[in-house]
Design a protein around this motif. Structure first.
Motif, PDB file in Angstrom:
ATOM      1  N   LEU A  39     -12.911   4.750  -6.480  1.00  0.00           N
ATOM      2  CA  LEU A  39     -11.525   4.550  -6.932  1.00  0.00           C
ATOM      3  C   LEU A  39     -11.081   5.688  -7.841  1.00  0.00           C
ATOM      4  O   LEU A  39      -9.916   6.108  -7.811  1.00  0.00           O
ATOM      5  CB  LEU A  39     -11.381   3.200  -7.630  1.00  0.00           C
ATOM      6  N   CYS A  42     -10.142   8.557  -5.665  1.00  0.00           N
ATOM      7  CA  CYS A  42      -8.827   8.312  -5.070  1.00  0.00           C
ATOM      8  C   CYS A  42      -7.712   8.556  -6.086  1.00  0.00           C
ATOM      9  O   CYS A  42      -6.679   9.145  -5.744  1.00  0.00           O
ATOM     10  CB  CYS A  42      -8.752   6.888  -4.532  1.00  0.00           C
ATOM     11  N   GLU A  43      -7.915   8.120  -7.318  1.00  0.00           N
ATOM     12  CA  GLU A  43      -6.919   8.339  -8.379  1.00  0.00           C
ATOM     13  C   GLU A  43      -6.662   9.834  -8.571  1.00  0.00           C
ATOM     14  O   GLU A  43      -5.522  10.286  -8.649  1.00  0.00           O
ATOM     15  CB  GLU A  43      -7.395   7.725  -9.695  1.00  0.00           C
ATOM     16  N   VAL A  70      -1.394   1.025 -11.032  1.00  0.00           N
ATOM     17  CA  VAL A  70      -1.969   0.378  -9.858  1.00  0.00           C
ATOM     18  C   VAL A  70      -1.655  -1.108  -9.927  1.00  0.00           C
ATOM     19  O   VAL A  70      -1.915  -1.766 -10.928  1.00  0.00           O
ATOM     20  CB  VAL A  70      -3.492   0.616  -9.786  1.00  0.00           C
ATOM     21  N   VAL A  73      -5.266  -3.199  -4.938  1.00  0.00           N
ATOM     22  CA  VAL A  73      -6.215  -2.348  -4.210  1.00  0.00           C
ATOM     23  C   VAL A  73      -6.916  -3.198  -3.159  1.00  0.00           C
ATOM     24  O   VAL A  73      -7.420  -4.273  -3.467  1.00  0.00           O
ATOM     25  CB  VAL A  73      -7.282  -1.739  -5.148  1.00  0.00           C
ATOM     26  N   ALA A  75      -9.987  -2.407  -0.676  1.00  0.00           N
ATOM     27  CA  ALA A  75     -10.967  -1.339  -0.449  1.00  0.00           C
ATOM     28  C   ALA A  75     -12.085  -1.800   0.471  1.00  0.00           C
ATOM     29  O   ALA A  75     -12.539  -2.944   0.390  1.00  0.00           O
ATOM     30  CB  ALA A  75     -11.559  -0.889  -1.782  1.00  0.00           C
ATOM     31  N   ALA A 117      -9.118   2.741   1.592  1.00  0.00           N
ATOM     32  CA  ALA A 117      -8.374   1.882   0.668  1.00  0.00           C
ATOM     33  C   ALA A 117      -6.880   1.939   0.928  1.00  0.00           C
ATOM     34  O   ALA A 117      -6.355   2.969   1.350  1.00  0.00           O
ATOM     35  CB  ALA A 117      -8.658   2.287  -0.774  1.00  0.00           C
ATOM     36  N   ILE A 119      -3.685   1.224  -1.487  1.00  0.00           N
ATOM     37  CA  ILE A 119      -3.439   1.081  -2.920  1.00  0.00           C
ATOM     38  C   ILE A 119      -1.933   1.027  -3.155  1.00  0.00           C
ATOM     39  O   ILE A 119      -1.202   1.930  -2.735  1.00  0.00           O
ATOM     40  CB  ILE A 119      -4.088   2.238  -3.703  1.00  0.00           C
TER      41      ILE A 119
END
Length: 152
Positions: A39, A42-43, A70, A73, A75, A117, A119
């Motif tokens: 995560l 991804c951020e 966020v 999520v 995932a 994911a 998001i």
């Protein structure tokens, strides 16, 4: 994990790719990437895509009292990554809403998807922590990044 190069469009589409090297600090006691770090990768990729498009989150906070947070999520952890693996974080914006946007992200290793994911990011007013419409200038920027593939 440190990004040394900006994300690049893939195949001329609105799919962006960010290379990520797995460092010792990213792994758990078993030598594989700790689940929460996917995560984080991804951020960082989302932030770099927006930065490459000229979007600065700290400026929006200072000038317009706007934050992006966020909200949800979903995932799927498909395979593990390990120390020294070179990963590719692929990012698209799948949908732009009134006060939110949906990202689709995949992390690949050796050409195979190991993490996927969806998001949802919400726009909020920092002073109230309440949802607020995405400012029109920011919406216009996001609109240029939305993947418009007819297959979705």
């Amino acid at each position: 994990m440190h990004a040394s190069t900006p994300p690049a469009p893939v195949e001329g589409k609105r799919l962006f790719s960010l290379p990520v090297r797995v460092y010792y600090e990213d792994t758990d006691a078993g030598g594989v990437v700790y689940y929460a770090n996917y995560l984080k990768f991804c951020e960082r990729a989302r932030t770099e895509v927006l930065r490459a498009a000229g979007f600065e989150q700290n400026r929006l906070l200072a000038e317009q009292d706007i934050l992006f947070v966020v909200r949800a999520v979903q995932a799927d952890y498909l395979r593990s990554a390990a120390l020294d693996d070179l990963l590719e974080v692929r990012t698209t914006i799948a949908r732009l809403g009134h006060a939110s946007l949906n990202f689709v992200q995949q992390i690949c290793c050796g050409g195979k998807t190991i993490f996927a994911a969806h998001i949802t990011i919400a726009c909020i007013r920092a002073s109230t922590k309440r949802p607020t419409p995405i400012p029109s200038a920011v919406r216009a920027l996001f609109a240029t990044l939305v993947e418009t593939d007819e297959r979705h």
